[in-house]
Design a protein around this motif. Structure first.
Motif, PDB file in Angstrom:
ATOM      1  N   PRO A 144      -5.700  14.195  -7.153  1.00 13.08           N
ATOM      2  CA  PRO A 144      -6.317  14.833  -5.899  1.00 13.08           C
ATOM      3  C   PRO A 144      -7.833  14.645  -6.102  1.00 13.08           C
ATOM      4  CG  PRO A 144      -5.382  16.697  -7.171  1.00 13.08           C
ATOM      5  CD  PRO A 144      -4.579  15.191  -7.535  1.00 13.08           C
ATOM      6  N   ILE A 145      -8.345  14.336  -7.359  1.00 10.14           N
ATOM      7  CA  ILE A 145      -9.878  14.186  -7.459  1.00 10.14           C
ATOM      8  C   ILE A 145     -10.063  12.531  -6.884  1.00 10.14           C
ATOM      9  CG2 ILE A 145      -9.516  13.154  -9.809  1.00 10.14           C
ATOM     10  CD1 ILE A 145     -12.231  14.250 -10.341  1.00 10.14           C
ATOM     11  N   ALA A 146      -9.036  11.648  -7.074  1.00 10.10           N
ATOM     12  CA  ALA A 146      -9.460  10.350  -6.412  1.00 10.10           C
ATOM     13  C   ALA A 146      -9.231  10.570  -4.993  1.00 10.10           C
ATOM     14  CB  ALA A 146      -8.492   9.370  -7.432  1.00 10.10           C
ATOM     15  N   MET A 147      -8.532  11.596  -4.399  1.00  6.07           N
ATOM     16  CA  MET A 147      -8.301  11.205  -2.932  1.00  6.07           C
ATOM     17  C   MET A 147      -9.537  11.909  -2.384  1.00  6.07           C
ATOM     18  SD  MET A 147      -6.207  11.374  -0.298  1.00  6.07           S
ATOM     19  CE  MET A 147      -4.671  11.490  -0.369  1.00  6.07           C
ATOM     20  N   MET A 148     -10.004  12.966  -2.982  1.00  2.00           N
ATOM     21  CA  MET A 148     -11.193  13.697  -2.497  1.00  2.00           C
ATOM     22  C   MET A 148     -12.529  12.643  -2.561  1.00  2.00           C
ATOM     23  SD  MET A 148     -12.596  16.074  -1.073  1.00  2.00           S
ATOM     24  CE  MET A 148     -11.185  17.161  -0.875  1.00  2.00           C
ATOM     25  N   ALA A 149     -12.578  11.874  -3.573  1.00  2.00           N
ATOM     26  CA  ALA A 149     -13.845  11.010  -3.853  1.00  2.00           C
ATOM     27  C   ALA A 149     -13.541  10.027  -2.676  1.00  2.00           C
ATOM     28  CB  ALA A 149     -13.597  10.235  -5.441  1.00  2.00           C
ATOM     29  N   LEU A 150     -12.232   9.446  -2.431  1.00  2.49           N
ATOM     30  CA  LEU A 150     -12.087   8.595  -1.572  1.00  2.49           C
ATOM     31  C   LEU A 150     -12.763   8.779  -0.067  1.00  2.49           C
ATOM     32  CD1 LEU A 150     -11.076   5.486  -0.731  1.00  2.49           C
ATOM     33  CD2 LEU A 150      -8.773   6.681  -0.399  1.00  2.49           C
ATOM     34  N   PHE A 168       0.879  -1.105  -0.112  1.00  2.00           N
ATOM     35  CA  PHE A 168       0.083  -0.138   0.249  1.00  2.00           C
ATOM     36  C   PHE A 168       0.985   1.385   0.073  1.00  2.00           C
ATOM     37  CE2 PHE A 168      -4.056  -2.109   2.130  1.00  2.00           C
ATOM     38  CZ  PHE A 168      -4.387  -2.634   0.927  1.00  2.00           C
ATOM     39  N   THR A 169       2.292   1.158   0.329  1.00  2.00           N
ATOM     40  CA  THR A 169       2.988   2.384   0.378  1.00  2.00           C
ATOM     41  C   THR A 169       3.011   2.926  -1.111  1.00  2.00           C
ATOM     42  OG1 THR A 169       4.888   0.896   0.048  1.00  2.00           O
ATOM     43  CG2 THR A 169       4.292   1.758   2.214  1.00  2.00           C
ATOM     44  N   GLU A 170       2.938   2.282  -2.142  1.00  2.00           N
ATOM     45  CA  GLU A 170       2.921   2.484  -3.524  1.00  2.00           C
ATOM     46  C   GLU A 170       1.763   3.584  -3.690  1.00  2.00           C
ATOM     47  OE1 GLU A 170       3.891  -0.360  -6.312  1.00  2.00           O
ATOM     48  OE2 GLU A 170       5.809  -0.972  -5.007  1.00  2.00           O
ATOM     49  N   ILE A 171       0.566   3.331  -3.029  1.00  2.00           N
ATOM     50  CA  ILE A 171      -1.028   3.837  -3.285  1.00  2.00           C
ATOM     51  C   ILE A 171      -0.934   5.408  -3.000  1.00  2.00           C
ATOM     52  CG2 ILE A 171      -3.291   3.756  -2.871  1.00  2.00           C
ATOM     53  CD1 ILE A 171      -2.366   1.609  -4.663  1.00  2.00           C
ATOM     54  N   ILE A 172      -0.492   5.708  -1.867  1.00  2.00           N
ATOM     55  CA  ILE A 172      -0.352   6.749  -1.033  1.00  2.00           C
ATOM     56  C   ILE A 172       0.078   7.995  -2.187  1.00  2.00           C
ATOM     57  CG2 ILE A 172       0.455   8.614   0.817  1.00  2.00           C
ATOM     58  CD1 ILE A 172      -1.622   6.094   1.533  1.00  2.00           C
ATOM     59  N   PRO A 173       1.458   7.732  -2.819  1.00  2.00           N
ATOM     60  CA  PRO A 173       1.904   8.644  -3.855  1.00  2.00           C
ATOM     61  C   PRO A 173       1.062   8.887  -5.079  1.00  2.00           C
ATOM     62  CG  PRO A 173       3.682   7.300  -3.232  1.00  2.00           C
ATOM     63  CD  PRO A 173       2.491   6.647  -2.448  1.00  2.00           C
ATOM     64  N   VAL A 174       0.246   7.683  -5.554  1.00  2.00           N
ATOM     65  CA  VAL A 174      -0.508   7.898  -6.695  1.00  2.00           C
ATOM     66  C   VAL A 174      -1.715   8.652  -6.102  1.00  2.00           C
ATOM     67  CG1 VAL A 174      -2.218   6.457  -7.880  1.00  2.00           C
ATOM     68  CG2 VAL A 174       0.051   5.510  -7.268  1.00  2.00           C
ATOM     69  N   LEU A 175      -2.246   8.574  -5.165  1.00  2.00           N
ATOM     70  CA  LEU A 175      -3.400   9.439  -4.631  1.00  2.00           C
ATOM     71  C   LEU A 175      -2.944  10.767  -4.592  1.00  2.00           C
ATOM     72  CD1 LEU A 175      -5.180   7.276  -1.819  1.00  2.00           C
ATOM     73  CD2 LEU A 175      -6.025   7.897  -3.818  1.00  2.00           C
ATOM     74  N   ARG A 176      -1.782  10.915  -4.062  1.00  2.00           N
ATOM     75  CA  ARG A 176      -1.086  12.460  -4.037  1.00  2.00           C
ATOM     76  C   ARG A 176      -1.143  13.227  -5.339  1.00  2.00           C
ATOM     77  NH1 ARG A 176       3.466  11.446   0.338  1.00  2.00           N
ATOM     78  NH2 ARG A 176       2.210  11.620   2.389  1.00  2.00           N
ATOM     79  N   ILE A 191      -6.964   6.368 -11.641  1.00  2.00           N
ATOM     80  CA  ILE A 191      -5.810   5.439 -10.996  1.00  2.00           C
ATOM     81  C   ILE A 191      -5.307   4.602 -12.210  1.00  2.00           C
ATOM     82  CG2 ILE A 191      -5.317   3.654  -9.469  1.00  2.00           C
ATOM     83  CD1 ILE A 191      -6.067   6.564  -8.045  1.00  2.00           C
ATOM     84  N   ASP A 192      -4.036   4.590 -12.389  1.00  2.00           N
ATOM     85  CA  ASP A 192      -3.463   3.591 -13.248  1.00  2.00           C
ATOM     86  C   ASP A 192      -3.972   2.215 -13.143  1.00  2.00           C
ATOM     87  OD1 ASP A 192      -1.739   2.095 -15.132  1.00  2.00           O
ATOM     88  OD2 ASP A 192      -0.126   3.539 -14.953  1.00  2.00           O
ATOM     89  N   VAL A 196     -27.172   7.402  -2.644  1.00  2.00           N
ATOM     90  CA  VAL A 196     -26.253   6.546  -2.920  1.00  2.00           C
ATOM     91  C   VAL A 196     -26.005   5.870  -3.993  1.00  2.00           C
ATOM     92  CG1 VAL A 196     -25.615   6.134  -0.413  1.00  2.00           C
ATOM     93  CG2 VAL A 196     -27.225   4.558  -1.714  1.00  2.00           C
ATOM     94  N   GLY A 197     -27.216   5.606  -4.790  1.00  2.00           N
ATOM     95  CA  GLY A 197     -27.307   5.019  -6.199  1.00  2.00           C
ATOM     96  C   GLY A 197     -26.468   6.052  -7.211  1.00  2.00           C
ATOM     97  N   CYS A 198     -26.646   7.307  -7.128  1.00  2.95           N
ATOM     98  CA  CYS A 198     -25.859   8.409  -7.856  1.00  2.95           C
ATOM     99  C   CYS A 198     -24.508   8.540  -7.285  1.00  2.95           C
ATOM    100  CB  CYS A 198     -26.533   9.832  -7.669  1.00  2.95           C
ATOM    101  SG  CYS A 198     -28.067   9.979  -8.190  1.00  2.95           S
ATOM    102  N   PHE A 199     -24.319   8.445  -6.063  1.00  2.56           N
ATOM    103  CA  PHE A 199     -22.850   8.641  -5.514  1.00  2.56           C
ATOM    104  C   PHE A 199     -21.758   7.421  -6.098  1.00  2.56           C
ATOM    105  CE2 PHE A 199     -19.616   8.161  -2.101  1.00  2.56           C
ATOM    106  CZ  PHE A 199     -19.227   9.492  -1.764  1.00  2.56           C
ATOM    107  N   PHE A 200     -22.282   6.124  -5.795  1.00  4.84           N
ATOM    108  CA  PHE A 200     -21.220   5.176  -5.839  1.00  4.84           C
ATOM    109  C   PHE A 200     -20.920   4.844  -7.505  1.00  4.84           C
ATOM    110  CE2 PHE A 200     -22.295   3.719  -1.572  1.00  4.84           C
ATOM    111  CZ  PHE A 200     -21.149   4.015  -0.854  1.00  4.84           C
ATOM    112  N   PRO A 201     -21.784   5.135  -8.131  1.00  6.63           N
ATOM    113  CA  PRO A 201     -21.047   4.781  -9.890  1.00  6.63           C
ATOM    114  C   PRO A 201     -20.119   5.985 -10.167  1.00  6.63           C
ATOM    115  CG  PRO A 201     -23.513   4.526  -9.688  1.00  6.63           C
ATOM    116  CD  PRO A 201     -23.164   4.962  -8.361  1.00  6.63           C
ATOM    117  N   ILE A 202     -20.328   7.023  -9.582  1.00  7.91           N
ATOM    118  CA  ILE A 202     -19.583   8.259  -9.921  1.00  7.91           C
ATOM    119  C   ILE A 202     -18.011   7.876  -9.205  1.00  7.91           C
ATOM    120  CG2 ILE A 202     -18.829  10.692  -9.603  1.00  7.91           C
ATOM    121  CD1 ILE A 202     -22.064  11.317  -9.655  1.00  7.91           C
ATOM    122  N   ALA A 203     -18.189   7.599  -8.085  1.00  7.38           N
ATOM    123  CA  ALA A 203     -16.975   7.294  -7.337  1.00  7.38           C
ATOM    124  C   ALA A 203     -16.192   6.163  -8.135  1.00  7.38           C
ATOM    125  CB  ALA A 203     -17.289   7.154  -5.733  1.00  7.38           C
TER     126      ALA A 203
END
Length: 402
Positions: free
Chosen positions: A211-217, A200-208, A327-328, A312-319
């Motif tokens: 930022p849109i994926a980080m905010m969605a998470l 998971f240490t490789e995921i943190i730099p990817v999220l940084r 994310i690669d 949530v039916g709208c939220f989760f497909p977008i996320a």
């Protein structure tokens, strides 16, 4: 997309597996209602299963990114099928210990299965179809939930609880069989012998870097605050209203609204930025949580669950689409395992808090606390996101001037 046999195999498998899953959940709720009087103790039992899933999360991410995703799905399916044996033992000996063993085994299987499934979707459909596929997949999951809870309620009335777990095991065997029929091209980095991905240490730099994926998470905290105590709230509302049938109605109201939301969101994603839509629907979820203050009134509880389901039916497909596109692909296994672990940790905290609050301050005051926390979170995250966006636009404008 609809000419792709993998899509149909995945959707049919999800429908069957969902039926089995929710037959089992209805059986679990009935079992706990019979043998576990305390809401907090119910939450502790559910907590132990989730904890097991969190513990294997890092391993699951590395395995999914290092080996064949199809094989991961198959082995996880075998584990899920065999785990039901523990519930037969729990029923035979009226044992909470065997139920905990069942929860642990099925959650460990889920920790491998669901991130692998999320990683497979980008491999079998084109990027332009992601949001449609995510929406349809979630709708099929919801249909199976509505049908599974309804069927579970009917079976409880006319048959012994053990038949729910027989049906559950049969469904898991069927999904295992359909998984063998999947046929798709695995990425080259999955095929490299001896080459294993990092943790998971490789995921943190990817999220940084995204930022849109980080905010969605981060925003998934809001629906999880509702979902974490979902089953306990359903049981409590049923007891408050003195109506066993309301449990099925609440699941149905939420499920149908979820399907409407997942269908609706595809029509508006080209009109509004996805992240802005996530903030809007997070606010609606917070409102739904607060409205459960009136859950002692049958129609109000149904409306609250309906509003939540639509949001949530709208939220989760977008996320899901944001994660799959931003994310690669080579990090998908670890990312979706990381997300799965992140969600489970939040679920555990919310689950234990829900059990504790239901035993102490009651449902009415608990939903006020959780609803206010949700609103504050949406406000804080919103201010941070749009402040970052404004600063970025300012820097871009300055570069243009220079």
């Amino acid at each position: 997309m609809w000419k792709n046999k993998n899509v149909w195999i995945l959707l049919i498998g999800e429908l069957v597996a969902g039926l089995g899953l929710w037959l089992g959940i209805i059986g679990n709720l009935e079992f706990m209602q019979k043998y576990v009087p305390s809401d907090f103790m119910k939450s502790m039992i559910l907590f132990l299963g989730l904890l097991a899933g969190v513990m294997v999360g890092p391993l699951a991410g590395r395995v999914i990114d290092s080996y064949s995703k199809k094989k991961v799905l198959i082995y996880a399916g075998i584990g899920r099928t065999l785990s039901v044996i523990f519930m037969f033992l729990a029923l035979e000996f009226e044992s909470i210990i065997f139920m905990i063993c069942f929860m642990v085994c099925i959650q460990i299987s889920a920790a491998f299965y669901f991130p692998a499934l999320q990683s497979v979707i980008p491999l079998i459909v084109e990027e332009k179809d992601y949001i449609q596929m995510n929406g349809v997949h979630m709708n099929v999951s919801t249909i199976s939930r509505v049908a599974g809870t309804a069927l579970g309620g009917i079976l409880l009335v006319i048959m012994d609880i053990s038949f729910l777990y027989i049906g559950s095991m049969m469904a898991y065997v069927m999904i295992l069989a359909t998984t063998y029929l999947l046929s798709f091209e695995e990425p080259e980095y999955n095929k490299a012998k001896g080459e294993k991905s990092g943790g998971f240490t490789e995921i943190i730099p990817v999220l940084r870097r995204t930022p849109i994926a980080m905010m969605a998470l981060v925003l998934t905290f809001v629906p999880v605050l509702f979902l974490g105590g979902f089953n306990l709230m359903v049981i409590n509302i049923s007891e408050t209203q003195g109506d066993a049938a309301i449990k099925g109605l609440l699941y149905t109201a939420e499920g149908i609204s979820f399907m409407i939301g997942a269908f609706f969101v595809k029509r508006i994603t080209h009109l509004v930025e996805p992240i802005k839509l996530m903030f809007i629907f997070s606010f609606v979820i917070s409102f739904a949580h607060l409205s459960l203050f009136f859950s002692d009134v049958k129609i109000m509880s149904l409306i609250s669950f309906g509003i939540f389901g639509f949001a949530v039916g709208c939220f989760f497909p977008i996320a899901a689409t944001i994660f799959q596109t931003k994310i690669d692909k080579q990090y998908h296994g670890r990312f979706f395992s990381f997300r799965n672990m992140f969600d489970r940790i939040m679920f555990q905290v919310v689950l234990l808090s829900t059990g504790l609050f239901l035993d102490t301050i009651g449902l009415k005051y608990m939903v006020i606390v959780f609803g206010v926390i949700s609103l504050v979170a949406v406000f804080i995250f919103g201010v941070q996101h749009f402040k970052i966006g404004a600063n970025k636009r300012l820097l871009d404008n300055q570069k243009k001037i220079v």
